[in-house]
Design a protein around this motif. Sequence first.
Motif, PDB file in Angstrom:
ATOM      1  N   ARG A 128      14.542   4.644  33.980  1.00  0.00           N
ATOM      2  CA  ARG A 128      13.274   4.666  33.268  1.00  0.00           C
ATOM      3  C   ARG A 128      13.579   4.785  31.776  1.00  0.00           C
ATOM      4  NH1 ARG A 128       9.446   8.889  34.993  1.00  0.00           N
ATOM      5  NH2 ARG A 128       8.914   9.292  32.828  1.00  0.00           N
ATOM      6  N   ALA A 129      12.728   4.205  30.973  1.00  0.00           N
ATOM      7  CA  ALA A 129      12.925   4.224  29.522  1.00  0.00           C
ATOM      8  C   ALA A 129      11.576   4.117  28.837  1.00  0.00           C
ATOM      9  CB  ALA A 129      13.825   3.067  29.091  1.00  0.00           C
ATOM     10  N   PRO A 130      11.433   4.728  27.675  1.00  0.00           N
ATOM     11  CA  PRO A 130      10.210   4.529  26.905  1.00  0.00           C
ATOM     12  C   PRO A 130      10.046   3.048  26.557  1.00  0.00           C
ATOM     13  CG  PRO A 130      11.512   6.333  25.995  1.00  0.00           C
ATOM     14  CD  PRO A 130      12.377   5.626  26.991  1.00  0.00           C
ATOM     15  N   LEU A 131       8.840   2.561  26.645  1.00  0.00           N
ATOM     16  CA  LEU A 131       8.513   1.185  26.296  1.00  0.00           C
ATOM     17  C   LEU A 131       7.507   1.201  25.156  1.00  0.00           C
ATOM     18  CD1 LEU A 131       8.359  -1.905  26.671  1.00  0.00           C
ATOM     19  CD2 LEU A 131       6.664  -1.494  28.489  1.00  0.00           C
ATOM     20  N   ILE A 132       7.922   0.719  24.002  1.00  0.00           N
ATOM     21  CA  ILE A 132       7.052   0.667  22.832  1.00  0.00           C
ATOM     22  C   ILE A 132       6.528  -0.752  22.700  1.00  0.00           C
ATOM     23  CG2 ILE A 132       6.926   0.930  20.325  1.00  0.00           C
ATOM     24  CD1 ILE A 132       9.277   2.920  20.560  1.00  0.00           C
ATOM     25  N   VAL A 133       5.229  -0.926  22.843  1.00  0.00           N
ATOM     26  CA  VAL A 133       4.596  -2.233  22.646  1.00  0.00           C
ATOM     27  C   VAL A 133       3.834  -2.169  21.330  1.00  0.00           C
ATOM     28  CG1 VAL A 133       3.059  -3.985  23.581  1.00  0.00           C
ATOM     29  CG2 VAL A 133       4.405  -2.555  25.128  1.00  0.00           C
ATOM     30  N   ALA A 134       4.275  -2.958  20.379  1.00  0.00           N
ATOM     31  CA  ALA A 134       3.763  -2.868  19.015  1.00  0.00           C
ATOM     32  C   ALA A 134       3.182  -4.196  18.561  1.00  0.00           C
ATOM     33  CB  ALA A 134       4.898  -2.464  18.067  1.00  0.00           C
ATOM     34  N   PRO A 135       2.311  -4.154  17.571  1.00  0.00           N
ATOM     35  CA  PRO A 135       1.847  -5.413  16.973  1.00  0.00           C
ATOM     36  C   PRO A 135       2.955  -6.033  16.128  1.00  0.00           C
ATOM     37  CG  PRO A 135       0.944  -3.557  15.766  1.00  0.00           C
ATOM     38  CD  PRO A 135       1.687  -2.982  16.941  1.00  0.00           C
ATOM     39  N   ASP A 136       2.808  -7.301  15.832  1.00  0.00           N
ATOM     40  CA  ASP A 136       3.824  -7.974  15.025  1.00  0.00           C
ATOM     41  C   ASP A 136       3.811  -7.513  13.581  1.00  0.00           C
ATOM     42  OD1 ASP A 136       5.122  -9.701  16.872  1.00  0.00           O
ATOM     43  OD2 ASP A 136       3.346 -10.978  16.895  1.00  0.00           O
ATOM     44  N   ARG A 137       2.627  -7.131  13.078  1.00  0.00           N
ATOM     45  CA  ARG A 137       2.513  -6.816  11.656  1.00  0.00           C
ATOM     46  C   ARG A 137       1.697  -5.542  11.448  1.00  0.00           C
ATOM     47  NH1 ARG A 137       3.651 -10.904   8.133  1.00  0.00           N
ATOM     48  NH2 ARG A 137       2.140 -10.183   6.594  1.00  0.00           N
ATOM     49  N   VAL A 138       1.953  -4.887  10.333  1.00  0.00           N
ATOM     50  CA  VAL A 138       1.107  -3.756   9.934  1.00  0.00           C
ATOM     51  C   VAL A 138      -0.157  -4.321   9.294  1.00  0.00           C
ATOM     52  CG1 VAL A 138       3.154  -2.352   9.503  1.00  0.00           C
ATOM     53  CG2 VAL A 138       2.077  -3.525   7.606  1.00  0.00           C
ATOM     54  N   PRO A 139      -1.240  -3.557   9.228  1.00  0.00           N
ATOM     55  CA  PRO A 139      -2.460  -4.058   8.591  1.00  0.00           C
ATOM     56  C   PRO A 139      -2.230  -4.399   7.125  1.00  0.00           C
ATOM     57  CG  PRO A 139      -2.930  -2.104   9.899  1.00  0.00           C
ATOM     58  CD  PRO A 139      -1.438  -2.229   9.834  1.00  0.00           C
ATOM     59  N   ALA A 140      -2.890  -5.435   6.664  1.00  0.00           N
ATOM     60  CA  ALA A 140      -2.809  -5.824   5.257  1.00  0.00           C
ATOM     61  C   ALA A 140      -3.850  -5.060   4.451  1.00  0.00           C
ATOM     62  CB  ALA A 140      -3.047  -7.326   5.111  1.00  0.00           C
ATOM     63  N   PRO A 141      -3.604  -4.840   3.161  1.00  0.00           N
ATOM     64  CA  PRO A 141      -4.653  -4.254   2.325  1.00  0.00           C
ATOM     65  C   PRO A 141      -5.908  -5.113   2.411  1.00  0.00           C
ATOM     66  CG  PRO A 141      -2.584  -4.376   1.114  1.00  0.00           C
ATOM     67  CD  PRO A 141      -2.386  -5.150   2.382  1.00  0.00           C
ATOM     68  N   PRO A 142      -7.087  -4.502   2.391  1.00  0.00           N
ATOM     69  CA  PRO A 142      -8.313  -5.273   2.618  1.00  0.00           C
ATOM     70  C   PRO A 142      -8.578  -6.345   1.570  1.00  0.00           C
ATOM     71  CG  PRO A 142      -8.812  -3.027   1.899  1.00  0.00           C
ATOM     72  CD  PRO A 142      -7.352  -3.068   2.202  1.00  0.00           C
ATOM     73  N   ARG A 143      -8.141  -6.121   0.347  1.00  0.00           N
ATOM     74  CA  ARG A 143      -8.340  -7.100  -0.726  1.00  0.00           C
ATOM     75  C   ARG A 143      -7.400  -6.741  -1.872  1.00  0.00           C
ATOM     76  NH1 ARG A 143     -12.802  -3.759  -0.506  1.00  0.00           N
ATOM     77  NH2 ARG A 143     -13.087  -2.341  -2.293  1.00  0.00           N
ATOM     78  N   ARG A 144      -7.240  -7.647  -2.807  1.00  0.00           N
ATOM     79  CA  ARG A 144      -6.416  -7.326  -3.977  1.00  0.00           C
ATOM     80  C   ARG A 144      -7.088  -6.200  -4.750  1.00  0.00           C
ATOM     81  NH1 ARG A 144      -4.675 -10.257  -9.537  1.00  0.00           N
ATOM     82  NH2 ARG A 144      -2.452  -9.812  -9.388  1.00  0.00           N
ATOM     83  N   SER A 145      -6.306  -5.234  -5.166  1.00  0.00           N
ATOM     84  CA  SER A 145      -6.911  -4.080  -5.827  1.00  0.00           C
ATOM     85  C   SER A 145      -5.932  -3.457  -6.799  1.00  0.00           C
ATOM     86  CB  SER A 145      -7.351  -3.032  -4.791  1.00  0.00           C
ATOM     87  OG  SER A 145      -6.233  -2.560  -4.043  1.00  0.00           O
ATOM     88  N   HIS A 146      -6.452  -2.611  -7.656  1.00  0.00           N
ATOM     89  CA  HIS A 146      -5.628  -1.832  -8.571  1.00  0.00           C
ATOM     90  C   HIS A 146      -5.959  -0.362  -8.378  1.00  0.00           C
ATOM     91  CE1 HIS A 146      -9.411  -2.296 -10.799  1.00  0.00           C
ATOM     92  NE2 HIS A 146      -9.096  -1.200 -11.448  1.00  0.00           N
ATOM     93  N   GLY A 147      -5.035   0.492  -8.768  1.00  0.00           N
ATOM     94  CA  GLY A 147      -5.266   1.921  -8.599  1.00  0.00           C
ATOM     95  C   GLY A 147      -4.262   2.724  -9.397  1.00  0.00           C
ATOM     96  N   PHE A 148      -4.398   4.034  -9.294  1.00  0.00           N
ATOM     97  CA  PHE A 148      -3.533   4.939 -10.044  1.00  0.00           C
ATOM     98  C   PHE A 148      -2.354   5.413  -9.199  1.00  0.00           C
ATOM     99  CE2 PHE A 148      -7.453   5.987 -12.644  1.00  0.00           C
ATOM    100  CZ  PHE A 148      -6.960   5.450 -13.823  1.00  0.00           C
ATOM    101  N   LEU A 149      -1.222   5.644  -9.871  1.00  0.00           N
ATOM    102  CA  LEU A 149      -0.082   6.347  -9.305  1.00  0.00           C
ATOM    103  C   LEU A 149      -0.015   7.689 -10.016  1.00  0.00           C
ATOM    104  CD1 LEU A 149       2.627   3.515  -9.661  1.00  0.00           C
ATOM    105  CD2 LEU A 149       0.823   3.694  -7.952  1.00  0.00           C
ATOM    106  N   VAL A 150       0.022   8.781  -9.270  1.00  0.00           N
ATOM    107  CA  VAL A 150      -0.030  10.098  -9.909  1.00  0.00           C
ATOM    108  C   VAL A 150       0.776  11.112  -9.108  1.00  0.00           C
ATOM    109  CG1 VAL A 150      -2.176  10.707  -8.695  1.00  0.00           C
ATOM    110  CG2 VAL A 150      -1.586  11.881 -10.828  1.00  0.00           C
ATOM    111  N   GLN A 151       1.444  11.992  -9.838  1.00  0.00           N
ATOM    112  CA  GLN A 151       2.066  13.176  -9.238  1.00  0.00           C
ATOM    113  C   GLN A 151       0.997  14.268  -9.256  1.00  0.00           C
ATOM    114  OE1 GLN A 151       5.982  13.289  -8.633  1.00  0.00           O
ATOM    115  NE2 GLN A 151       5.096  11.274  -8.256  1.00  0.00           N
ATOM    116  N   LEU A 152       0.517  14.654  -8.082  1.00  0.00           N
ATOM    117  CA  LEU A 152      -0.676  15.488  -8.017  1.00  0.00           C
ATOM    118  C   LEU A 152      -0.527  16.791  -8.793  1.00  0.00           C
ATOM    119  CD1 LEU A 152      -3.511  16.004  -6.975  1.00  0.00           C
ATOM    120  CD2 LEU A 152      -2.517  16.868  -4.846  1.00  0.00           C
ATOM    121  N   TYR A 153       0.637  17.435  -8.720  1.00  0.00           N
ATOM    122  CA  TYR A 153       0.809  18.722  -9.402  1.00  0.00           C
ATOM    123  C   TYR A 153       0.568  18.587 -10.903  1.00  0.00           C
ATOM    124  CZ  TYR A 153       5.222  16.516 -10.525  1.00  0.00           C
ATOM    125  OH  TYR A 153       6.156  15.623 -10.969  1.00  0.00           O
TER     126      TYR A 153
END
Length: 717
Positions: A128-153
């Motif tokens: 017996r062995a674990p069987l991982i059934v996965a999708p081919d791809r991860v979800p894509a971002p919903p649309r082109r976007s911009h945002g901030f990069l921040v160190q929260l502290y």
Amino acid sequence: MGRARLARLHGIATSYEPAPGRSVPIADDTVVAVLAALGVDASTPHAVRTALAASAEAMDAALLPRTVVARPARPPDLTGLPEGSVLGVETEGGAAQELGAPDPAALARLPLGIHVLHAHSPDGRTARAPLIVAPDRVPAPPRRSHGFLVQLYSLLSRQSWGMGDLGDLADLAAWSGRALGTGFVQLNPLHAAVPGPPTDPSPYRPSSRRFPDPVHLRIEHIPEYAHLTGAARLRADALAARAAALRAGVLEGGALIDRDAVWALKREALELLWKVPLGPGRRAEYCDFLAEQGQALEDHATWCAIAERHGPDWRGWPAGLREPRAAEVARLRPQLLDRIDFHCRLAWFTDQQLAGAQRAAREAGMGIGLVHDLAVGVHPSGADTWAQQGAFAAGMSIGAPPDAFNARGQDWGLPPWRPDALAVAGYAPYRELLRQLLRHAGALRIDHVMGLFRLWWVPEGRPPTEGTYVRYDGEAMLSVLALEAHRAGAAVIGEDLGTVEPGVRGALAERGVLGTSVLWFERDYGEPAPEAAAATAPTSASSSAPASAPAPAPESAASARILAPDEWRSACLATVTTHDLPPTAARLTGEDVALRERLGLLAGPPERERARARYELTEWLRELARRGLLPEGAGDEEGAVRAVHRFLLRTPARMIGVWLPDAVGDRRPQNLPGTWDEYPNWRVPISGPDGRPHTLEELAASPRLHALMRELSDGQH
């Protein structure tokens, strides 16, 4: 030859290429040490023969791989099953299903999830062995976007207690999403730190990656705060007053962020809140959280409770406490129930505020919201290594081999996961980690994403030059990632700067993982391409001490042509700078070189380094002007910051990140690689060009910030 064959069987390299066409052999002592960390004795010729025989016997006897991985585009390899074998599956939901004769395509058509595969051979063997059934791809971002990069502290408001917190994060998301049209906020890792004092301020050397650090809590937003009365209320008010003084010291007195001082105040306040009885609804909610988190949270809280008695390095605890399932730990738990509950409660509070921040981001119209960051490893003395000892390679540390920019290599002081242990466990430690991080995220950034394929292991007590690469099952690691990202509906960004072996970027792109493209490093460095396109970018990995690459020399820059915007990849997060690089204003003014000169960090003579920086900057300014992106003129530093972001807008990048300090002209880096006490890494508040810290309220009112963000907002339409 036998030892080399044994190394190959276990994914251990016996040579590596620091540059194309140049091979460096790995010392036998290193190979022996790494094999030992994987439980294989290769110390003598006899031991090698014995280990090879055992490996051959195990492979002959195995009906199934340790973990079977399937996805629609890539059914599993079951060629090892004898003819006439029969398969069955127990699905994740508990249903049993007979599949009959081995059919890899049928496995790939099973529902996504973590199942158990059963095999029966004609000669009576079963497996017996674990069987991982996965999708081919991860979800894509919903649309082109911009945002901030921040160190929260580094993001302080007039309400936070001396460092940025989850209340500030929710406020930043709500404001920037509504007022600026941002689609995401990317954060530093919020993982639980090894407790001090002094606490290591680096967010990339955590005690646990499975649970966030309660130092990020906004105390007043915990519901029980409103129910404090009597002496507890007076004490809480006194703590808030001391926090206000601490905050003023940073914002008005020029002090650095003092995480330990902040935590001392918050911890005392949290002790008061823990004693407030939970109402029936809150109690039921808390019990649900405990049930959902299960053993992982109990182990984490138990480690925290024992650390209060015996210190934060479990390797120095009394022998009976060094294993979470030991009898002595079980006997001690009843005495620690209150402290275990206290730390469980803090995890619950933090989880709720993280959920609130992501909710605020989505309600503000963000398509992605929070982008959490997964550090490449954990501290050897912390909670995760105590709770999951079998998953980590004892006596090993990960890092980077010597290269053109760091002849000594790098040792990040973080123990690696054992690839064999992950496979035996069906990648459960990795799966559970991803699930935790994706609970309240619209996307996940994976630091040093190349570590899904291989890591440089350094035996304890040896320099990083005496390490070697150990390979992981990239297909399995990516499949687990795709499955958990799919379940969370989250995009994934891989930090693929530094040395990247051929094929990795292609494999990541095939699975939908976005790369990271930093403006200064997007050049045509010649063959091989595009794998080596970022070869001069810094290896950020744990970011505890990675070496930043110097700018190309004037004599070689002509061969490293700046890539035109339309030559950039679209599947990436495009940025001008990162937390390990100088802020853009510092690069434009030359203050980055001046700082490294003061600290003795220059790779060559100061005048030569200044000339390099001037050459690269002039080259970029000419490129920006040629494309009509610099109407303000080369001498306008604020205009040049806007110009490099205009350049990013012309690329096809799906996500464009703005380093939040860049938006107000900050000059100081958050982290200066190669330093420890010489520079206040991870303790610098966001500041303006004059070094005066800016509160979140001031950021929201900054004309400079609004001018930059208008460029990005207008450029999206």
